[in-house]
Write an enzyme that holds these catalytic residues in place. Structure first.
Site, PDB file in Angstrom:
ATOM      1  N   ARG A 156      21.717 -54.349  38.921  1.00  0.00           N
ATOM      2  CA  ARG A 156      22.897 -53.804  38.475  1.00  0.00           C
ATOM      3  C   ARG A 156      23.905 -54.913  38.278  1.00  0.00           C
ATOM      4  NH1 ARG A 156      27.945 -52.335  41.382  1.00  0.00           N
ATOM      5  NH2 ARG A 156      28.653 -50.310  40.856  1.00  0.00           N
ATOM      6  N   GLN A 210      28.033 -44.079  37.803  1.00  0.00           N
ATOM      7  CA  GLN A 210      28.937 -44.775  38.274  1.00  0.00           C
ATOM      8  C   GLN A 210      29.360 -46.219  37.847  1.00  0.00           C
ATOM      9  OE1 GLN A 210      28.254 -47.874  41.214  1.00  0.00           O
ATOM     10  NE2 GLN A 210      29.127 -46.677  42.824  1.00  0.00           N
ATOM     11  N   SER A 217      32.328 -48.669  44.829  1.00  0.00           N
ATOM     12  CA  SER A 217      31.466 -49.188  43.946  1.00  0.00           C
ATOM     13  C   SER A 217      30.403 -49.825  44.225  1.00  0.00           C
ATOM     14  CB  SER A 217      32.332 -50.289  43.148  1.00  0.00           C
ATOM     15  OG  SER A 217      31.682 -50.749  41.923  1.00  0.00           O
ATOM     16  N   LEU A 218      30.157 -51.155  44.320  1.00  0.00           N
ATOM     17  CA  LEU A 218      29.011 -51.365  45.057  1.00  0.00           C
ATOM     18  C   LEU A 218      28.594 -51.264  46.399  1.00  0.00           C
ATOM     19  CD1 LEU A 218      28.001 -54.275  46.723  1.00  0.00           C
ATOM     20  CD2 LEU A 218      26.471 -53.350  44.984  1.00  0.00           C
ATOM     21  N   GLN A 277      33.216 -55.342  45.266  1.00  0.00           N
ATOM     22  CA  GLN A 277      33.566 -56.829  44.795  1.00  0.00           C
ATOM     23  C   GLN A 277      35.110 -56.777  45.043  1.00  0.00           C
ATOM     24  OE1 GLN A 277      31.100 -56.386  40.816  1.00  0.00           O
ATOM     25  NE2 GLN A 277      31.910 -58.490  41.054  1.00  0.00           N
ATOM     26  N   HIS A 322      33.320 -50.145  35.200  1.00  0.00           N
ATOM     27  CA  HIS A 322      33.717 -48.883  35.398  1.00  0.00           C
ATOM     28  C   HIS A 322      34.581 -48.293  33.847  1.00  0.00           C
ATOM     29  CE1 HIS A 322      32.063 -48.721  39.464  1.00  0.00           C
ATOM     30  NE2 HIS A 322      32.723 -49.847  39.535  1.00  0.00           N
TER      31      HIS A 322
END
Length: 767
Positions: free
Chosen positions: A112, A241, A87-88, A9, A193
């Site tokens: 998610r 994560q 991340s993603l 993102q 996170h």
């Protein structure tokens, strides 16, 4: 080495993915079906859903990243050595490594995004100018205990996460600190996170348990641990994560520490490229593993991380599924695993089998033996239609001593459709057709190296045959092909500098045609011969020696690699899978067999010479009946010499029809020259009629006919019996759960584990 990195993102932008959606329309359609809206419109049209909203951002980026990777794979034909994602983006790295298919990854990302999108009231901000220890110290000193470190993007770009009101408090603090160059609030709706994702993590953890993950084809670096994923903890780590720090700096440092490493960003924008440049300028490679206290400061996962540290400390010395075999072999064929599936005759090694293998980073060969050219051409076109550029596949060619012209026609077909990989089976020597195939596409690079477009993997079991394939093409054949204008002068010159086959597959005792060789004797002899041939001809490139025959368990595969195999090839175990193009009744029989349930029987295609094939004997009469026919052929000069009682038994028990009807069928399908010979030679007529039984018994098995199940001819070696015992009691006990790609991955993964265990055991004994 090269690492592909996939953005998360923040990298989204309107218009991303243009051109990709049309190029991969089938995947775009699949995405629309999974998401319930148009992914193309989301990414390219204003006024549609907001691509900046987490619920939509994550699926959009996943799809564009995935399609970008597939395009890159087609353009380069090579997979990376490592993968990582921010991340993603980590989901794309796992997709690229084969953990799951496109659709499965999108379902995970959709969930998610939905879960993270529900979290409101939170905020995130980038602190630029301080390192992670300094940021943690400021948070501690000013009692900002409700804020977590979310991202370690570079050594001096740290992202914090917490409730929006707390982020505002932190802003007032950080902006008073002299070394802070910028405090930049991020445009997000939640405290990603961080501890505020705990609820979403738990829900996602339950969701992800329902999915199956395949072994990774190359290492993917985990955001949570900044080290390669452990296969057995894939689901757990992906769940972690969501509420753990994205340790991007240490992930890149870990990769820098592996050696000379290049990074390529795959997806929209160049955010990660910029971060990596700064990390390289501001940090040293991580050649050792940080202590667990430092690693777990943000989330209190000391016990879990200690286990990961212990695992990672062994990583550099451990063997993995993708590290087995020759790296050069895998690179040449663009494979993830040094694992092949041989071409079983009459298309039993089906086009579906070939495609499955290819998409999993392995290579299968379509079995052309006994098929006409039209069937083979249809299969080639079907395979090519399903596979992308760079996905390896091959075609099997069985030598036919009696009909050399059929071999030439097959080579014409392969050249016509640019089939680059050929498995040559049952050849007793090099033939002009093989030399012509090898010649096409030969080129010389500016540095003088000869490059080959067409590769031959020769399956052999005798040193003298191996020697002919390891040598340059015979000069008399080269000259003849040149005179006939079948090759060019340049191709003839280059043929003299390379072996006919740069890959030899040593076939020990196996199903079908076999010399019954013992791998423990054959492999050392062949590798020694290879070394001698390398010296004799001063080849610039090493000839690879692979192993086949008897491989159905990790123990057998381990033995092959320990004997020096550059790759392994399986056969019998693939006949008892969903993809094998034989009947369910045959697969039911094969599923029940053990190592002692095979026998040697006369071969139908070489009936007169008495050549043998290894076949299934449990539950069938074929081996005994085939041997009886060959015995009669040896004893008598014609059918008229055989007593009537025996002839009646043959017609009623073996053939299920009269000899006259069989001969009428033969006359319809054999060339006139063969029939004329049979009319002149009664013994040849008897041979044709007896050989009919072999075609009949094969067709019975492949079709699953109820006519006479006891006459099924099923080529098979004891490897399948060993495999059946290995998987007994597991999901793979039923052939309906067996898929060729899964078997290959499991076999290679378990072989690597077994090798590591044995090496560790030997080391302990040595101490």
């Amino acid at each position: 080495m090269i690492t592909y990195v996939f953005p998360g993102q923040g990298s989204q932008q309107k218009g991303m993915g243009q051109g990709l959606f049309e190029q991969y329309q089938h995947l775009t359609d699949q995405a629309d079906q999974i998401l319930g809206y148009s992914i193309k419109k989301l990414c390219t049209e204003l006024g549609y859903f907001d691509v900046n909203h987490t619920q939509y951002t994550q699926p959009a980026l996943y799809v564009v990243n995935a399609l970008s990777y597939l395009k890159k794979l087609e353009e380069t034909g090579e997979k990376p050595d490592f993968g990582a994602g921010h991340s993603l983006g980590e989901y794309n790295a796992l997709f690229a490594a084969g953990a799951f298919d496109f659709g499965t990854g999108l379902k995970l990302v959709k969930k998610r995004g939905e879960l993270m999108g529900r979290i409101t009231g939170g905020g995130m901000a980038a602190v630029i100018g301080l390192d992670k220890e300094q940021v943690a110290s400021v948070l501690e000193e000013h009692h900002l205990h409700t804020i977590d470190v979310a991202n370690e993007n570079t050594p001096r770009q740290i992202v914090i996460s917490g409730q929006k009101k707390d982020i505002e408090k932190a802003r007032a603090v950080f902006e008073t600190i002299q070394d802070v160059k910028l405090f930049h609030p991020l445009n997000v709706s939640g405290a990603f996170h961080s501890r505020y994702m705990n609820g979403a993590k738990q829900e996602f953890k339950q969701f992800i348990e329902t999915f199956h993950f395949s072994p990774l084809s190359f290492p993917v670096i985990s955001n949570v641990y900044a080290e390669p994923y452990q296969q057995e903890r894939l689901k757990e780590t992906l769940s972690q994560q969501m509420n753990s720090t994205v340790r991007w700096t240490d992930s890149i440092r870990f990769l820098m520490g592996r050696g000379a490493m290049e990074f390529e960003e795959v997806g929209p924008g160049k955010v990660l490229t910029g971060l990596i440049t700064r990390i390289k300028n501001e940090a040293e490679p991580l050649t050792h593993h940080a202590d667990s206290t430092e690693k777990n400061a943000s989330n209190g996962q000391q016990n879990e991380q200690a286990e990961s540290d212990a695992h990672s400390a062994r990583m550099s010395a451990e063997i993995t599924a993708h590290s087995l075999g020759s790296a050069e072999f895998k690179k040449d064929y663009q494979l993830t695993y040094a694992y092949l599936a041989g071409g079983m005759y009459r298309g039993i090694a089906s086009k579906e089998m070939v495609v499955k293998m290819s998409k999993a980073g392995m290579m299968g060969f379509f079995g052309t033996g006994g098929l006409d050219l039209n069937d083979v051409e249809d299969a080639i076109l079907s395979i090519q239609g399903e596979l992308g550029q760079g996905q390896a596949y091959g075609i099997n060619l069985v030598h036919n001593m009696k009909h050399i012209e059929s071999e030439e026609k097959m080579i014409d077909l392969l050249l016509k459709h640019n089939v680059r990989h050929l498995e040559a089976s049952a050849f007793l020597s090099v033939t002009p057709a093989l030399v012509r195939y090898r010649a096409k596409g030969l080129k010389r690079r500016p540095n003088g190296e000869v490059t080959c477009a067409n590769r031959i993997i020769a399956k052999i079991s005798r040193p003298e045959v191996a020697e002919s394939f390891m040598s340059p093409a015979p000069e008399n054949m080269v000259e003849k092909l040149l005179r006939e204008n079948k090759i060019t002068t340049s191709e003839a010159e280059l043929l003299r500098e390379i072996p006919v086959a740069e890959d030899i597959c040593v076939e020990a005792d196996s199903g079908g045609h076999t010399d019954g060789g013992v791998a423990y004797s054959l492999m050392p002899a062949m590798t020694l011969l290879r070394d001698e041939m390398m010296k004799k001809y001063r080849y610039n490139k090493k000839i690879r020696v692979g192993a086949a025959g008897g491989i159905g368990t990790p123990e057998a595969a381990m033995a092959a690699f320990m004997l020096g195999a550059d790759f392994i090839l399986t056969g019998s175990i693939n006949q008892c899978t969903v993809e094998a193009a034989t009947s369910d009744r045959v697969k039911d029989l094969l599923q029940q067999m053990n190592v002692q349930d095979t026998a040697y029987a006369p071969a139908g295609d070489m009936f007169e010479s008495g050549s043998k094939v290894q076949v299934l004997k449990k539950g069938v009469f074929f081996p005994a009946r085939a041997s009886k026919l060959h015995e009669l052929y040896q004893r008598f000069g014609s059918l008229s010499e055989i007593d009537q009682k025996t002839l009646t038994q043959l017609e009623e028990k073996y053939f299920k029809r009269s000899i006259e009807k069989i001969y009428e069928d033969i006359k319809l399908h054999y060339p006139s020259a063969e029939i004329e010979k049979a009319e002149r030679n009664p013994k040849h007529k008897m041979a044709l009629i007896f050989r009919w039984y072999f075609r009949y018994s094969s067709q019975l098995a492949i079709s699953g006919s109820e006519e006479s199940k006891v006459d099924y001819q099923v080529h098979c070696g004891p490897a399948l019996g060993a495999f059946n015992q290995w998987v007994k009691g597991s999901e793979l006990e039923s052939w309906r759960n067996r898929h060729v790609d899964d078997i290959g991955k499991i076999l290679m993964t378990e072989t690597a584990k077994l090798l590591n265990d044995r090496i560790a055991l030997f080391s302990q004994k040595a101490l």
